[in-house]
Design a protein around this motif. Structure first.
Motif: not given
Length: 182
Positions: A94-96, A99, A139, A141-142, A144-145, A148-149
């Motif tokens: 993810l952008n951060d 995971t 995290r 909205r983890q 969901r992200r 989506a990824a």
């Protein structure tokens, strides 16, 4: 004290809201005055929220170092492929950052849940499916992200367990005091 609440869709995980117009909050559910949320559940997510009056317990439930598992049932747009499920199991970037690996499986049938108000928009031409995802971090909205990824946008997200504590038969807006699981 530990409380399990089935947080309805479009309710904030806090007791007040200063926005205009004000949104629904935890204040409307008659919870004991001394409890506060142990973690968060997004405004547009539903399901199990734990509340406590014990700061040490809240820390054990929410600190990523304790790797407390969180189980979600996720309705996604599209039909998941084995490679998409494998990507979720391996961990998604993810952008951060990446995971942790998740447990991910396709559910054979939609779970028996209460109707969501408003309902998820149905589209005849777009397939959807239900996944069970178990993660050990929390995290923003983890889930969901993550979906989506891998190309599977989330339509509905319901948390059904945190560690050994399950949603059981609680209806949206209902709560009960439970024994401390840790």
């Amino acid at each position: 004290m530990l409380i399990a609440l089935n947080k309805p869709f479009h309710v904030l995980t806090q007791f007040t809201d200063r926005s205009e117009p004000a949104r629904r909050t935890l204040a409307e559910f008659g919870l004991p005055a001394q409890v506060y949320p142990a973690g968060r559940l997004d405004y547009d997510s539903e399901g199990l929220l734990l509340l406590t009056d014990d700061g040490a317990l809240a820390h054990r439930l929410t600190d990523p170092r304790h790797k407390q598992s969180k189980t979600y049932w996720v309705q996604v747009e599209g039909q998941p492929t084995q490679s998409q499920l494998a990507a979720l199991r391996e961990g998604v970037v993810l952008n951060d950052g990446p995971t942790r690996p998740a447990q991910a499986r396709l559910l054979d049938a939609p779970p028996a849940l209460w109707p969501r108000v408003p309902p998820v928009r149905y589209r005849k031409t777009v397939a959807d499916a239900w996944l069970e995802l178990i993660i050990s971090e929390g995290r923003n909205r983890q889930v969901r992200r993550m979906t989506a990824a891998v190309g599977l946008p989330t339509l509905r997200l319901v948390r059904v367990a945190i560690g050994e504590v399950g949603l059981d038969d609680l209806k949206p807006g209902q709560w009960k005091q439970i024994a401390t699981p840790i």
